[in-house]
Design an enzyme around this catalytic site. Structure first.
Site, PDB file in Angstrom:
ATOM      1  N   MET A 134       0.616  -1.123   0.172  1.00 15.93           N
ATOM      2  CA  MET A 134       0.064  -0.080  -0.124  1.00 15.93           C
ATOM      3  C   MET A 134       0.698   1.163  -0.176  1.00 15.93           C
ATOM      4  O   MET A 134       0.387   2.361  -0.195  1.00 15.93           O
ATOM      5  CB  MET A 134      -0.910   0.210   1.526  1.00 15.93           C
ATOM      6  CG  MET A 134      -0.428   0.509   2.432  1.00 15.93           C
ATOM      7  SD  MET A 134      -1.053   0.364   3.737  1.00 15.93           S
ATOM      8  CE  MET A 134      -1.990   2.310   3.399  1.00 15.93           C
ATOM      9  N   TYR A 135       1.752   1.177  -0.072  1.00 15.54           N
ATOM     10  CA  TYR A 135       3.221   2.039   0.525  1.00 15.54           C
ATOM     11  C   TYR A 135       2.980   3.459  -0.641  1.00 15.54           C
ATOM     12  O   TYR A 135       3.913   2.733  -2.266  1.00 15.54           O
ATOM     13  CB  TYR A 135       4.772   2.365   0.931  1.00 15.54           C
ATOM     14  CG  TYR A 135       4.059   1.692   2.391  1.00 15.54           C
ATOM     15  CD1 TYR A 135       3.537   1.581   2.730  1.00 15.54           C
ATOM     16  CD2 TYR A 135       5.617   0.781   2.957  1.00 15.54           C
ATOM     17  CE1 TYR A 135       3.329   1.706   4.879  1.00 15.54           C
ATOM     18  CE2 TYR A 135       5.443   0.699   4.167  1.00 15.54           C
ATOM     19  CZ  TYR A 135       4.499   1.262   5.091  1.00 15.54           C
ATOM     20  OH  TYR A 135       5.012   0.355   6.291  1.00 15.54           O
ATOM     21  N   CYS A 136       2.638   4.014  -1.524  1.00 13.49           N
ATOM     22  CA  CYS A 136       2.146   4.461  -2.563  1.00 13.49           C
ATOM     23  C   CYS A 136       1.401   4.285  -3.527  1.00 13.49           C
ATOM     24  O   CYS A 136       2.320   3.984  -4.688  1.00 13.49           O
ATOM     25  CB  CYS A 136       3.474   5.069  -2.964  1.00 13.49           C
ATOM     26  SG  CYS A 136       4.304   6.951  -2.042  1.00 13.49           S
ATOM     27  N   PHE A 137       0.830   2.935  -2.679  1.00 12.38           N
ATOM     28  CA  PHE A 137       0.095   2.513  -4.337  1.00 12.38           C
ATOM     29  C   PHE A 137       1.017   1.693  -5.167  1.00 12.38           C
ATOM     30  O   PHE A 137       1.072   1.651  -5.804  1.00 12.38           O
ATOM     31  CB  PHE A 137      -0.756   2.614  -4.661  1.00 12.38           C
ATOM     32  CG  PHE A 137      -2.090   3.873  -4.110  1.00 12.38           C
ATOM     33  CD1 PHE A 137      -2.658   2.854  -3.480  1.00 12.38           C
ATOM     34  CD2 PHE A 137      -2.190   4.647  -4.054  1.00 12.38           C
ATOM     35  CE1 PHE A 137      -3.975   3.038  -2.739  1.00 12.38           C
ATOM     36  CE2 PHE A 137      -2.624   5.538  -2.732  1.00 12.38           C
ATOM     37  CZ  PHE A 137      -3.703   4.810  -1.781  1.00 12.38           C
TER      38      PHE A 137
END
Length: 375
Positions: free
Chosen positions: A70-73
């Protein structure tokens, strides 16, 4: 302190995996489209700057890198992946996570089998590797049976796509249930818990860390500096709008405040917080160290902690944080002062457990309740 393999490296819990006592967190890698509040800070790093951080971290002896899908998708994983192709893969321990919503379809979120397997495949592709060293649940999922989640993770281990399993962001009963369920199913058990823990967030000492200590799980600490509140850079009465920090960014829009990046107003008038800052500054001066190094060293001297995850936006920050993992220690008086300044309220049933078990221990059993986690 946690079991050591020598120098800056420690075993992650009772597993055979050796990791840096300082882990590089990568939530600052990339910038999310659409201005997502968690990843829209001006301190987010592009690929070039992120690779510079990774290069310096490796040069300083770091081997443990933590990210999440999920980190910066996915951008964080992609940035790590492009860097990893230029390294000797076996030199590094790569940890990532799944659970978050990664699309608009009904099955694009959670800890169901379908989502877990697909997210692992996607992470492997972005990381440009054929295995993940530590695959972690990002949070408990109330909508999926735990057995389904653990069996899916176990299948990934058996397929060689994952080496070890960890969990993040759970409460006490959930942590114990995870361990016991894996045991009852006879499948791969978790080796670690990634949890927020710092001088301003100590509630996991009561339950979750007790499970980790009794079951031999290593703790990976996130938000060790509480989003910047434990850096000592802020002054009483001075608002942080122009500090160039995450706290300053959030101060302009407090609706974006989260636990790992709190609002300035949460602590601005808190006498206990300012007292803590003074104690940290005094300890830093005693050792010729920085305030952030004191906050990190306090964590490293907790025997349940295997590794502390740092998030940095510059080489200077990285080098300062990494120095906390070197061979120096806070004195027992300094540890006690910090402990007392941020002590959890003595509440039932914990106060009664502590009172009635004072002086009572058995060396052939797991180490006793309070003294071996809190000290």
């Amino acid at each position: 302190m946690a079991a050591q393999t020598g120098g800056k490296y420690q075993f992650l819990g009772r597993s055979g995996l050796s990791v840096s006592n300082i882990c590089l967190g990568t939530m600052t890698f990339g910038k999310a489209p659409g201005g997502h509040p968690a990843f829209s800070s001006p301190t987010q790093l592009d690929e070039t700057k992120a690779h510079e951080i990774l290069d310096r971290y490796a040069a300083l002896g770091g081997n443990f890198i933590d990210t999440a899908n999920m980190y910066c998708f996915g951008q964080s994983e992609e940035i790590i992946g492009s860097w990893l192709t230029k390294q000797k893969r076996s030199n590094f321990v790569i940890a990532t996570k799944c659970r978050a919503k990664m699309g608009d379809a009904p099955n694009d979120v959670g800890l169901g089998r379908r989502h877990i397997i697909q997210m692992c495949e996607d992470s492997l592709r972005r990381l440009q590797t054929d295995y993940i060293d530590l695959y972690q649940t990002h949070c408990w999922d109330y909508a999926v049976p735990l057995e389904e989640t653990l069996r899916a993770f176990d299948d990934l281990v058996k397929a060689g796509k994952v080496r070890y399993i960890g969990v993040s962001n759970v409460n006490g009963w959930q942590m114990q249930k995870i361990v016991d369920t894996a045991k009852s199913l006879g499948i791969s058990n978790v080796i670690s818990l990634q949890q927020q823990y710092n001088l301003l967030c100590r509630h996991s000492e009561w339950e979750e860390f007790q499970v980790c200590r009794n079951e031999g799980l290593g703790v990976m600490v996130w938000s060790p500096l509480k989003g910047g509140m434990l850096t000592g850079k802020f002054q009483r009465g001075e608002k942080p709008e122009d500090s160039g920090s995450r706290i300053g960014h959030v101060h302009k829009n407090e609706k974006t405040a989260i636990s790992s990046c709190p609002a300035w107003s949460w602590y601005a008038e808190d006498e206990g917080y300012w007292n803590l800052v003074e104690i940290m500054k005094k300890a830093a001066a005693n050792h010729g160290k920085s305030v952030p190094q004191v906050a990190l060293k306090w964590l490293l001297q907790k025997n349940v902690v295997s590794s502390v995850i740092i998030g940095v936006t510059s080489i200077k920050q990285l080098e300062d944080n990494m120095a906390a993992g070197e061979d120096w220690c806070l004195t027992q008086d300094e540890m006690t002062s910090l402990d007392q300044a941020t002590a959890l309220p003595s509440t039932y049933p914990y106060n009664q457990l502590e009172r009635m078990n004072t002086g009572r221990s058995n060396p052939y059993l797991s180490l006793p309740f309070v003294e071996n986690v809190f000290k």
